[in-house]
Motif scaffolding. Structure first.
Motif, PDB file in Angstrom:
ATOM      1  N   GLY A 281       0.762  -1.061   0.213  1.00  0.00           N
ATOM      2  CA  GLY A 281      -0.051   0.095   0.024  1.00  0.00           C
ATOM      3  C   GLY A 281       0.801   1.126  -0.094  1.00  0.00           C
ATOM      4  N   ALA A 282       1.965   1.160   0.673  1.00  0.00           N
ATOM      5  CA  ALA A 282       2.732   2.396   0.981  1.00  0.00           C
ATOM      6  C   ALA A 282       3.624   2.526  -0.428  1.00  0.00           C
ATOM      7  N   ALA A 283       3.796   1.461  -1.220  1.00  0.00           N
ATOM      8  CA  ALA A 283       4.385   1.734  -2.407  1.00  0.00           C
ATOM      9  C   ALA A 283       3.641   2.054  -3.598  1.00  0.00           C
TER      10      ALA A 283
ATOM     11  N   VAL B  68       0.409  -6.563  15.597  1.00  0.00           N
ATOM     12  CA  VAL B  68       0.936  -6.211  14.225  1.00  0.00           C
ATOM     13  C   VAL B  68       0.920  -4.464  14.216  1.00  0.00           C
ATOM     14  N   LYS B  69      -0.122  -3.736  14.676  1.00  0.00           N
ATOM     15  CA  LYS B  69      -0.075  -2.286  14.581  1.00  0.00           C
ATOM     16  C   LYS B  69       0.977  -1.702  15.429  1.00  0.00           C
ATOM     17  N   ASP B  70       1.437  -2.610  16.566  1.00  0.00           N
ATOM     18  CA  ASP B  70       2.600  -1.915  17.232  1.00  0.00           C
ATOM     19  C   ASP B  70       3.817  -2.247  16.805  1.00  0.00           C
ATOM     20  N   SER B  71       3.826  -3.123  15.748  1.00  0.00           N
ATOM     21  CA  SER B  71       5.291  -3.468  15.127  1.00  0.00           C
ATOM     22  C   SER B  71       5.729  -2.607  13.906  1.00  0.00           C
ATOM     23  N   LEU B  72       4.607  -2.119  13.370  1.00  0.00           N
ATOM     24  CA  LEU B  72       4.856  -1.394  12.066  1.00  0.00           C
ATOM     25  C   LEU B  72       5.375  -0.216  11.977  1.00  0.00           C
ATOM     26  N   PRO B  73       6.273   0.147  10.955  1.00  0.00           N
ATOM     27  CA  PRO B  73       6.815   1.400  11.183  1.00  0.00           C
ATOM     28  C   PRO B  73       5.942   2.316  10.594  1.00  0.00           C
ATOM     29  N   PRO B  74       6.269   3.777  10.826  1.00  0.00           N
ATOM     30  CA  PRO B  74       5.160   4.872  10.651  1.00  0.00           C
ATOM     31  C   PRO B  74       5.153   4.674   8.898  1.00  0.00           C
ATOM     32  N   ARG B  75       3.835   4.802   8.501  1.00  0.00           N
ATOM     33  CA  ARG B  75       3.320   4.857   7.030  1.00  0.00           C
ATOM     34  C   ARG B  75       4.340   5.719   6.214  1.00  0.00           C
ATOM     35  N   GLU B  76       4.408   6.999   6.676  1.00  0.00           N
ATOM     36  CA  GLU B  76       4.835   8.013   5.919  1.00  0.00           C
ATOM     37  C   GLU B  76       6.476   7.820   5.638  1.00  0.00           C
ATOM     38  N   ARG B  77       7.046   7.117   6.644  1.00  0.00           N
ATOM     39  CA  ARG B  77       8.449   6.843   6.722  1.00  0.00           C
ATOM     40  C   ARG B  77       8.824   5.671   5.496  1.00  0.00           C
ATOM     41  N   VAL B  78       7.649   4.793   5.220  1.00  0.00           N
ATOM     42  CA  VAL B  78       7.830   3.662   4.276  1.00  0.00           C
ATOM     43  C   VAL B  78       7.701   4.430   3.154  1.00  0.00           C
ATOM     44  N   VAL B  79       6.636   5.359   2.966  1.00  0.00           N
ATOM     45  CA  VAL B  79       6.082   5.833   1.461  1.00  0.00           C
ATOM     46  C   VAL B  79       7.520   6.737   1.065  1.00  0.00           C
ATOM     47  N   ALA B  80       8.020   7.484   1.906  1.00  0.00           N
ATOM     48  CA  ALA B  80       9.263   8.305   1.639  1.00  0.00           C
ATOM     49  C   ALA B  80      10.298   7.414   1.032  1.00  0.00           C
TER      50      ALA B  80
ATOM     51  N   PHE C 285      10.087   4.522  -0.312  1.00  0.00           N
ATOM     52  CA  PHE C 285       9.753   4.049  -1.881  1.00  0.00           C
ATOM     53  C   PHE C 285       9.997   5.313  -2.809  1.00  0.00           C
ATOM     54  N   LYS C 286       9.322   6.349  -2.493  1.00  0.00           N
ATOM     55  CA  LYS C 286       9.443   7.461  -3.370  1.00  0.00           C
ATOM     56  C   LYS C 286      11.083   7.547  -3.695  1.00  0.00           C
ATOM     57  N   LYS C 287      12.165   7.782  -2.742  1.00  0.00           N
ATOM     58  CA  LYS C 287      13.328   7.717  -3.060  1.00  0.00           C
ATOM     59  C   LYS C 287      14.022   6.749  -3.692  1.00  0.00           C
ATOM     60  N   GLN C 288      13.475   5.521  -3.684  1.00  0.00           N
ATOM     61  CA  GLN C 288      13.881   4.434  -4.332  1.00  0.00           C
ATOM     62  C   GLN C 288      13.356   4.465  -5.873  1.00  0.00           C
ATOM     63  N   PHE C 289      11.998   5.055  -6.159  1.00  0.00           N
ATOM     64  CA  PHE C 289      11.436   5.197  -7.320  1.00  0.00           C
ATOM     65  C   PHE C 289      12.177   6.201  -8.115  1.00  0.00           C
ATOM     66  N   ASP C 290      12.511   7.245  -7.424  1.00  0.00           N
ATOM     67  CA  ASP C 290      13.284   8.394  -8.018  1.00  0.00           C
ATOM     68  C   ASP C 290      14.612   8.026  -8.632  1.00  0.00           C
ATOM     69  N   LYS C 291      15.243   7.038  -7.706  1.00  0.00           N
ATOM     70  CA  LYS C 291      16.653   6.738  -8.291  1.00  0.00           C
ATOM     71  C   LYS C 291      16.411   5.737  -9.463  1.00  0.00           C
TER      72      LYS C 291
END
Length: 214
Positions: free
Chosen positions: A161-163, A193-205, A207-213
């Protein structure tokens, strides 16, 4: 004497997240040792000299590598909520579907996003996801409770979803995969699960960086 449990990894990694979810399901206290993957610690290389990869669980000084091996170890050592069934046949089935998720679905997901949603790559991903859609006949792959298959598929529930958001495409839609998308919602809203997941905005950021590369 209390168990000493350390987990070498990166909080934003879906593979590390698998181990964290298993630990939280069992109520195990642990210390996360954040690794810099561009400059891996001497301990990480010492504990996992073959792959030199995260995650590595260190229990009372004994290292265990590879996320699915770690989950089975956690399930064997600590009682409480079972992650794998006790029945030999059911256990074999769970291991099989966890392998399908890792060997078939994960590479297809990567290919679909790297190709920026190219039609053929997305069709190949849908072919693999359809197997999971057909297999899912309850709230979770483990029935009413989370099991090894659910934890293995954490990246489908959250990272995909973040990707999708980062790239502006959709590969896992409700119309085509009603059971899988409902499973995603049920799964990521489980407290452990909720307590284990990293912040969504961190994951989105990320992926954006990876896709830009790319």
């Amino acid at each position: 004497m209390a168990d000493e449990v350390k987990l070498h990894g990166v909080a934003a990694s879906p593979f590390v997240c698998r181990a964290i979810i298993a630990l939280k399901l069992k109520g195990i206290k642990y210390e996360l040792i954040e690794e810099d993957l561009s400059n891996k610690s001497a301990d990480l290389v010492k504990y996992n000299p073959v792959y030199k990869k995260i995650p590595v669980l260190v229990h009372n000084g004994n290292p265990i590598s590879e996320s699915l091996v770690i989950i089975e170890y956690i399930d064997d050592v600590w009682k409480g909520v079972p992650i794998l069934p006790h029945d030999a046949y059911e256990k074999a089935q769970v291991r099989f579907w966890a392998k399908v998720v890792d060997d078939k679905c994960a590479p297809a997901v990567t290919k679909a996003f790297i190709s920026h949603g190219e039609e053929k790559a997305v069709a190949e991903l849908h072919e693999q996801l359809q197997f999971l859609e057909n297999e899912l006949n309850s709230k979770f792959f483990g029935g009413d409770n989370i099991n090894l298959v659910d934890i293995t598929a954490t990246f489908l529930a959250y990272w995909v979803g973040a990707a999708e958001e980062a790239l502006g495409i959709e590969v896992l839609n409700k119309d085509k995969f009603p059971k899988l998308t409902k499973w995603c919602d049920n799964y990521i809203n489980c407290q452990a699960v909720k307590d284990s997941l990293p912040p969504r905005e961190r994951v989105v950021a990320f992926f954006k960086k990876q896709f830009d590369k790319a």
